[in-house]
Design a protein around this motif. Structure first.
Motif, mmCIF file in Angstrom:
data_model
loop_
_atom_site.group_PDB
_atom_site.id
_atom_site.type_symbol
_atom_site.label_atom_id
_atom_site.label_comp_id
_atom_site.label_asym_id
_atom_site.label_seq_id
_atom_site.Cartn_x
_atom_site.Cartn_y
_atom_site.Cartn_z
ATOM 1 N N SER A 287 60.022 53.326 -29.489
ATOM 2 C CA SER A 287 60.084 54.698 -30.002
ATOM 3 C C SER A 287 58.680 55.302 -30.125
ATOM 4 O O SER A 287 58.478 56.491 -29.861
ATOM 5 N N VAL A 288 57.704 54.476 -30.499
ATOM 6 C CA VAL A 288 56.322 54.978 -30.587
ATOM 7 C C VAL A 288 55.835 55.403 -29.206
ATOM 8 O O VAL A 288 55.293 56.506 -29.020
ATOM 9 N N GLU B 102 48.615 50.557 -23.213
ATOM 10 C CA GLU B 102 47.641 49.670 -23.839
ATOM 11 C C GLU B 102 48.077 49.361 -25.267
ATOM 12 O O GLU B 102 47.802 50.144 -26.186
ATOM 13 N N PRO B 103 48.737 48.214 -25.459
ATOM 14 C CA PRO B 103 49.081 47.845 -26.841
ATOM 15 C C PRO B 103 47.783 47.692 -27.641
ATOM 16 O O PRO B 103 46.862 46.993 -27.201
ATOM 17 N N ALA C 71 51.354 46.555 -36.207
ATOM 18 C CA ALA C 71 52.360 46.817 -37.246
ATOM 19 C C ALA C 71 53.597 47.470 -36.635
ATOM 20 O O ALA C 71 54.737 47.148 -36.999
ATOM 21 N N GLU C 72 53.364 48.369 -35.683
ATOM 22 C CA GLU C 72 54.506 49.035 -35.037
ATOM 23 C C GLU C 72 55.317 48.048 -34.205
ATOM 24 O O GLU C 72 56.547 48.081 -34.189
#
Ligand code: PGA
Length: 250
Positions: free
Chosen positions: A141-142, A167-168, A132-133
């Motif tokens: 930014s996350v 790690e996405p 979602a991010e």
């Protein structure tokens, strides 16, 4: 030149007997490997069994979490000095599964990193955005927030004991890895933030990629200029695939 580092995160897999068997197979494949740093991270209960098997080889031992205090009334937790005494040189901190299922926050990551460094351990600090991010365009930014807060208690002179794992979350255990370009973009971003935090030492900090790394995609991912190895989940549970991934980092 940064020495690549590939770590196997065995998660909640392998009893100590099974872990010793897997470690023995990995030692046969990689025991003398010195161009790539190899770290095995079994569950706490298997640390000692794996330590005994890999003794005398170049393989290193890591744990999957540690508490920030040295000791105390924290039922179910394990401290960094305890891990050091068990033979660990590394500890993974802030894995997305810890964040997602066990309430880990950037602040607790920072405290655990501090506890690990105080004990003399090296840390593999995990960051990464959710699907979602990413879709909201907030990946940078996350990750920046996770890096800045998670590493906020690292002091000058300690950066050589810090490894960052990008790690996405959408790539972990899904079979859907980030492309080499997607990984490099975020790794370069992390390195830029590390320069602000640590100055020249940032050039020596290894940044691993993690999330569905397999023997057939490892080489392309590890060839990127800011990708210095990998944090491997599923594919680290088989000696042949883990060894192939480690060799892809040569
Ligand atoms: P995976 O896990 O390789 O199974 O995607 C990576 C990790 O969670 O560290």
């Amino acid at each position: 030149m940064r020495k690549p580092i590939v770590a196997g995160n065995w998660k909640m897999h392998k009893t100590s007997r099974e872990a010793a068997e897997l470690a023995a197979e990995i030692k046969r494949e990689l025991g003398d490997m010195d161009q790539v740093e190899c770290v095995l991270c079994p569950p706490f209960t298997s640390l000692r069994a794996v330590r005994e098997v890999i003794a005398g080889s170049r393989l290193q031992l890591g744990a999957q979490n540690c508490h920030w205090e040295k000791q105390g009334a924290f039922t179910g937790e394990v401290s960094a000095p305890m891990l050091l005494e068990e033979g660990c040189s590394y500890v993974i901190i802030g894995h997305s599964e810890r964040r997602q299922y066990f309430g880990e926050t950037d602040e607790t990551v920072a405290r655990r990193v501090r506890g690990a460094l105080d004990a003399g351990l090296k840390t593999i600090v995990c960051v990464g955005e959710t699907l979602a991010e990413r879709e909201a365009g907030t990946t940078c930014s996350v990750v920046e927030r996770q890096v800045r807060i998670g590493l906020s208690q690292v002091r000058a002179g300690e950066w050589d004991r810090v490894v960052v794992a990008y790690e996405p979350v959408w790539a972990i255990g899904t079979g859907r890895n980030a492309t080499a370009e997607q990984a490099q973009e975020v790794h370069a971003w992390i390195r830029k933030i590390l320069r602000e935090l640590g100055g020249d030492a940032a050039e020596r900090v290894r940044i691993q990629y993690g999330g569905s790394v397999k023997p057939d995609n490892a080489h392309e991912l590890f060839s990127q200029p800011d990708v210095d190895g990998g944090l491997i989940g599923g594919a680290s549970l088989k000696a042949d695939s883990f060894a192939a991934i480690v060799r892809a980092a040569l």
